[in-house]
Write an enzyme that holds these catalytic residues in place. Structure first.
Site, short mmCIF file in Angstrom:
data_model
loop_
_atom_site.label_atom_id
_atom_site.label_comp_id
_atom_site.label_asym_id
_atom_site.label_seq_id
_atom_site.Cartn_x
_atom_site.Cartn_y
_atom_site.Cartn_z
N ASP A 231 0.81 -1.23 0.00
CA ASP A 231 0.00 0.00 0.00
C ASP A 231 0.84 1.27 0.00
O ASP A 231 0.31 2.35 -0.27
CB ASP A 231 -0.93 0.04 1.22
N MET B 168 -6.16 -2.41 -4.25
CA MET B 168 -6.00 -2.41 -2.80
C MET B 168 -5.64 -1.01 -2.29
O MET B 168 -5.16 -0.18 -3.04
CB MET B 168 -4.95 -3.43 -2.39
N GLY B 169 -5.85 -0.82 -1.00
CA GLY B 169 -5.60 0.47 -0.38
C GLY B 169 -6.75 0.85 0.51
O GLY B 169 -7.52 1.74 0.20
N ARG B 170 -6.88 0.11 1.63
CA ARG B 170 -8.01 0.34 2.53
C ARG B 170 -7.92 1.70 3.20
O ARG B 170 -8.92 2.36 3.42
CB ARG B 170 -8.05 -0.77 3.58
N GLU C 269 -9.90 0.53 -2.61
CA GLU C 269 -10.91 -0.19 -1.82
C GLU C 269 -11.40 0.62 -0.62
O GLU C 269 -12.49 0.39 -0.11
CB GLU C 269 -10.37 -1.55 -1.36
N THR D 241 16.84 7.32 -21.80
CA THR D 241 17.68 6.34 -22.49
C THR D 241 17.81 5.09 -21.63
O THR D 241 17.95 5.20 -20.41
CB THR D 241 19.08 6.91 -22.79
N ASN E 31 21.08 4.82 -19.38
CA ASN E 31 21.24 5.62 -18.17
C ASN E 31 22.63 6.24 -18.09
O ASN E 31 23.29 6.19 -17.05
CB ASN E 31 20.97 4.78 -16.91
N ARG F 75 31.02 8.64 -23.77
CA ARG F 75 29.62 9.01 -23.62
C ARG F 75 29.04 8.52 -22.29
O ARG F 75 27.97 7.92 -22.23
CB ARG F 75 28.80 8.45 -24.79
#
Length: 784
Positions: free
Chosen positions: A164, A206-208, A262, A527, A530, A734
């Protein structure tokens, strides 16, 4: 083991260096890292199976010493291999007394706990009661006074494991990114069927008590509407939502996606369910609407590359934190702030987490959002900016024109960045122009205005929909200047890799000859390699890492049940070893050969001997990664032949060149969100600079600070003049001259059982939640 620049001065034979590992919710990568780092520094490490229940019950089956081999082949496994269970008994004093007795019997005085705020609060209570519990055990005759003296203090370090992401003090908790992967995989699949049938989908995630998963997945897929507990919709939201869905359909959009946490509530604290939303859409609009509840799918599956790296880093940091504890050190949690590990007092984090819920219960929702942290707050602001189009009458009229283009090789997440730029620009009142095929298309006049609806559905698409080329502008500045003049371009946003960086410097240099380039210009790094100076991370790198990690998992699995085998894998990156090194950490590689760390035949021979020794034991598979330009003589073929010959009779070899599959595929949730947020920030900066430099009826910006690269530096997103980055750049190869991820290489070697040194000078120091632990301009969320 050697600690460079270390503040550690600890007797590794001391009983205080006996570690216990306990997992409530978490990642096997963290278990593996704690076990191997603990053993590496000379400690005994114990698994406590089934969480607090195993600690209370005790016994050889529940509290078992871990070995190096016992955590092999764990990285790709979801959940926790040592089990987890809720334990009512531990909530009682008698249960904690039993647990204390079981720990003392094994001489365990250090606990590493993975869990949410409930698990960590329980661990802190256990620590506070520890001396009293020992006294009770003495009175009951279960231990003697010597044991009380020897095990007088219990040290605790926590790692937050929760999908969460609801724990204050850290940008990302272990497990969140993997859950986002599961959600986005489902959303991407649903979008194809929804588009075919012109349907509306209502998804519950989810995420009460926390809307992070819903909010970030809405950002990552470009959802039409999101409902979360921290931002209850105002009265009359039903009509507004239906108006927006209807307007989107009228604009030729064939599908609608609504994401509901949720725990979603309205402004009166009444629950909002997916069925309510579905019935509303059907009743008011008559749209064909379906509900999908993802449920525990979000908790399962293979962990993402990000979670493996995060958990490995946090696991090693937790061991170091335990080594450094004293009797007066408060229990702490190892957290992530931007791209840096930090340690925070456990109870300060828990208290702030509880304050969030209290603020929500009291309907102080703005305060709750702020308490969630700057990362959550910025996600929310960005979503509002991109999801809800203002009416023409509400838009400011700036009369500014901004061009956006992609330069260099394609990178997953580029399209999300373009979408974000276009919509933020339009919201700011600007006219947005898209340049096809980079600087080549620029000088050829492949420029057209791009509208809000034109970038709909771009977030989840890989590659570059604008087209991108490696062509640099120096030879074509006159024609590009003509196009800038013809379209009255007042600012430039360049999204790309090293070629974009070089191109921006060439345009800066051309300012002396062409006034058309005297406009604000900013680059956003994108890119897979990185390798852009001035930024710890680039858009596209996370997707490439996941491609490497997934492929390595499958390749290793292909040898399951066969004879011992070593795989030699070649990765992309040019001369930059980021993908090989960090991919090696995520995949559990035994070695990773890169240009930045020169190697010779003696190193290769040493690695072969090391693998041969491991293969004689319980280990059956080996993995070696090689960056494509790590050495011109020691090629992938050479290394394959060397390992094959020297390992004859012990293991055989296979090789695989991953190639351009690392550049393809749908962007990961991280790249979608990173691209979206960094591009939005770049556009707001351009708006500010255009207003500052507007005089006598035109924009005229000719100072160094009006040509910048926006990059992530440790904890913050920072605008840096490209001129100032020249000294930090190795133009021949580079790559940046200094690269943060090189400090992760010893960690990979330690976890592969090599003897090496580990620099702890950059380890997290104990801070306080009450301080603003992010710099003023930081909005970097959950970076590696």
């Amino acid at each position: 083991m050697t600690f460079c620049k270390s503040v550690l001065d600890i007797d590794s034979t001391s009983s205080h260096n006996i570690f216990c590992f306990f997992s409530w919710l978490g990642m096997n990568a963290a278990v593996r890292a704690v076990v191997r780092m603990g053993i590496y520094v000379g400690a005994k490490v114990y698994f406590i199976r089934e969480g607090y229940q195993g600690m209370v019950d005790g016994g050889e089956e529940n509290i078992k010493e871990a070995s190096w081999e016992s955590v092999s082949s764990m990285l790709q496994m979801g959940g926790t291999v040592i089990g987890s269970a809720r334990c009512k008994e531990f909530r009682s004093h008698e249960g904690r007394l039993k647990a204390a007795h079981n720990l003392v019997q094994r001489g365990i005085t250090n606990l590493c706990v993975i869990g949410g705020d409930g698990s960590l609060t329980g661990a802190n209570l256990f620590r506070e009661e520890w001396s009293g519990l020992l006294e009770e055990l003495v009175q009951q005759g279960l231990i003697d006074e010597d044991a009380v003296q020897k095990y007088s203090a219990l040290h605790i370090v926590g790692m937050v494991g929760s999908i969460d992401n609801d724990f204050c003090g850290t940008d990302m908790t272990i497990g969140t990114d993997s859950a986002l992967h599961r959600i986005i995989e489902v959303v991407d699949a649903i979008m194809t069927t929804a588009q075919s049938h012109q349907r509306t989908f209502v998804l519950e995630v989810m995420g009460r008590h926390c809307g992070y998963l819903a909010l970030v997945s809405a950002l990552a897929c470009g959802a039409d509407w999101v409902l979360i507990p921290e931002m209850p919709p105002e009265d009359g939201w039903e009509e507004k939502m239906c108006q927006k869905l209807s307007a989107n359909r009228a604009g030729m959009k064939r599908l609608n996606v609504i994401i509901v946490a949720e725990g979603a509530i309205d402004c009166n604290n009444k629950p909002i369910t997916t069925d309510q939303v579905k019935d509303l859409v059907v009743r008011c609009l008559g749209f064909d609407t379906r509900v999908t509840i993802l449920g525990h799918v979000q908790r399962g599956g293979t962990p993402s590359a990000f979670d493996r790296i995060l958990a490995s880093r946090m696991g090693v940091e937790a061991v170091i934190a335990l080594l450094e504890t004293t009797a007066n050190t408060p229990a702490c949690v190892v957290s992530l702030c931007g791209n840096q590990a930090v340690r925070l007092p456990l109870m300060e984090c828990v208290q702030m987490t509880q304050e969030v819920q209290k603020a929500m219960d009291e309907k102080k929702f703005e305060e709750a959002v702020k308490l969630r942290g700057r990362s959550f707050e910025n996600n929310l602001k960005t979503y509002k900016l991109l999801a809800h189009r203002k009416l023409e009458s509400e838009l400011p009229h700036s009369n500014f024109n901004i061009a956006v283009l992609n330069v260099g090789a394609p990178a997953a997440g580029m399209n999300a960045a373009v979408r974000s730029a276009v919509r933020v620009g339009i919201s700011e009142g600007h006219k947005m122009f898209a340049v096809n095929d980079g600087f080549e298309g620029f000088y050829k006049g492949q420029i057209k205005e791009i509208k809000w609806a034109d970038v709909g559905g771009w977030t989840g698409q890989g590659g570059s929909l604008l087209g991108t080329k490696r062509t640099l502008p120096a030879k074509h500045v006159e024609k590009i200047a003509e196009q800038m003049r013809a379209h009255n371009i007042n600012a430039l946003l360049v999204i790309g890799g090293f070629e974009a960086y070089l191109g921006l410097m060439e345009l800066l240099e051309a300012r002396g000859k062409y006034d058309e380039f005297c406009v604000p210009m900013v680059m956003v790094p994108a890119t897979v390699s990185n390798n852009v100076p001035g930024s710890d991370l680039s858009i596209g790198a996370d997707t490439a890492l996941n491609a490497i990690t997934d492929t390595c998992d499958r390749i290793k699995q292909s040898a399951s049940g066969t004879k011992r085998r070593v795989f030699i894998i070649e990765t992309m990156g040019g001369y930059c070893g980021y993908l090989a090194s960090v991919g090696g950490l995520a995949a559990g590689a035994d070695a990773a050969y890169i240009y930045e760390e020169p190697f010779d035949i003696r190193d290769l021979q040493s690695n072969v001997e090391h693998l041969t020794e491991k293969m004689k034991g319980a280990i059956q598979r080996g993995l070696v990664l090689r960056n494509e330009n790590s050495n011109e003589n020691y090629t992938t073929d050479f290394i394959y032949q060397l390992y094959s010959e020297e390992g004859r009779g012990v293991f055989d070899c296979r090789k695989n060149v991953l190639g351009h599959m690392q550049q393809g595929g749908a962007p990961s949730p991280f790249d979608r969100n990173f691209g979206t947020k960094i591009s939005a920030k770049a556009m707001l900066w351009l708006t500010k600079k255009m207003n500052e430099t507007f005089r006598q009826g035109r924009v005229f910006a000719n100072t160094e600070d009006t040509c910048c690269l926006l990059g992530m530096r440790r904890r913050a997103l920072v605008f840096q003049p490209v001129v100032q980055l020249k000294d930090e750049t190795d133009f021949v190869h580079r790559i940046p001259k200094e690269q943060w991820w090189l400090k992760l290489r010893p960690l990979m070697k330690i976890l592969a059982k090599y003897k090496t040194s580990y620099d702890v000078s950059d380890s997290g120091q104990l801070e306080h939640v009450v301080r603003n632990i992010r710099p003023k301009e930081s909005d970097a969320s959950g970076a590696m």
